[in-house]
Scaffold this motif. Structure first.
Motif, PDB file in Angstrom:
ATOM      1  N   UNK A 253       0.728  -1.003   0.155  1.00 11.16           N
ATOM      2  CA  UNK A 253      -0.329  -0.218   0.040  1.00 11.16           C
ATOM      3  C   UNK A 253       0.400   0.776   0.242  1.00 11.16           C
ATOM      4  N   UNK A 254       1.064   1.911  -0.909  1.00  9.91           N
ATOM      5  CA  UNK A 254       1.838   3.427  -1.193  1.00  9.91           C
ATOM      6  C   UNK A 254       1.155   4.881   0.416  1.00  9.91           C
ATOM      7  N   UNK A 255       2.284   5.180   0.676  1.00 11.77           N
ATOM      8  CA  UNK A 255       1.925   5.571   1.712  1.00 11.77           C
ATOM      9  C   UNK A 255       2.465   7.159   0.752  1.00 11.77           C
ATOM     10  N   UNK A 256       3.813   6.923   0.667  1.00 10.91           N
ATOM     11  CA  UNK A 256       4.752   8.351  -0.057  1.00 10.91           C
ATOM     12  C   UNK A 256       4.307   7.840  -1.290  1.00 10.91           C
ATOM     13  N   UNK A 257       4.703   8.830  -2.364  1.00  8.32           N
ATOM     14  CA  UNK A 257       4.901   8.321  -3.724  1.00  8.32           C
ATOM     15  C   UNK A 257       5.121   9.760  -4.444  1.00  8.32           C
ATOM     16  N   UNK A 258       6.786   9.639  -5.231  1.00 10.37           N
ATOM     17  CA  UNK A 258       7.431  10.950  -5.787  1.00 10.37           C
ATOM     18  C   UNK A 258       7.010  12.141  -4.538  1.00 10.37           C
ATOM     19  N   UNK A 259       7.899  12.060  -3.177  1.00 13.43           N
ATOM     20  CA  UNK A 259       7.793  13.032  -3.095  1.00 13.43           C
ATOM     21  C   UNK A 259       8.749  14.155  -3.348  1.00 13.43           C
ATOM     22  N   UNK A 260       8.555  15.310  -3.204  1.00 11.91           N
ATOM     23  CA  UNK A 260       9.761  16.522  -3.601  1.00 11.91           C
ATOM     24  C   UNK A 260      10.228  17.478  -2.922  1.00 11.91           C
ATOM     25  N   UNK A 261      10.985  18.551  -2.522  1.00  8.13           N
ATOM     26  CA  UNK A 261      10.921  19.484  -2.376  1.00  8.13           C
ATOM     27  C   UNK A 261      11.981  20.048  -1.898  1.00  8.13           C
ATOM     28  N   UNK A 262      12.084  21.199  -1.148  1.00  6.00           N
ATOM     29  CA  UNK A 262      13.392  22.106  -1.071  1.00  6.00           C
ATOM     30  C   UNK A 262      13.148  22.869   0.157  1.00  6.00           C
TER      31      UNK A 262
END
Length: 71
Positions: free
Chosen positions: A14-23
Motif C-alpha cells: 500500500x503506497x504511503x508516499x509517492x514521488x515526494x519532492x521538496x526543498x
C-alpha cells in the motif's frame, strides 16, 4: 537546507508516499496534515530510521537530529 526528490514508501504493497519532492531552507519548519497522510513516515525516512522503497530517491540529504531536544 533539506532537499528531497523522488522519495517513495509503501507498507504491505500500500503506497504511503509517492514521488515526494521538496526543498526547504535551513532553520525551523513545521509539517502538518491530517491523520494518516504520511507525516511521521516522511520524518522517519529523512532521519534514517526507515529506508525508502527499493529505488533510492534521486536526491535526499538526510535530516540531522540532535540526541536531545533543548526546551
Amino acid at each position: 537546507m533539506l532537499k528531497c526528490e523522488g522519495l517513495r514508501k509503501s507498507y504491505s504493497g500500500r503506497p504511503v508516499l509517492q514521488e515526494i519532492g521538496f526543498e526547504l531552507p535551513a532553520g525551523a519548519w513545521a509539517l502538518q496534515g491530517p491523520n494518516g497522510c504520511g507525516k511521521s513516515t516522511l520524518l522517519r525516512l529523512l532521519a534514517g530510521a526507515e529506508e525508502p522503497d527499493a529505488e533510492p530517491p534521486r536526491v535526499c540529504r538526510r535530516l540531522q537530529l540532535p540526541n536531545r531536544m533543548e526546551p
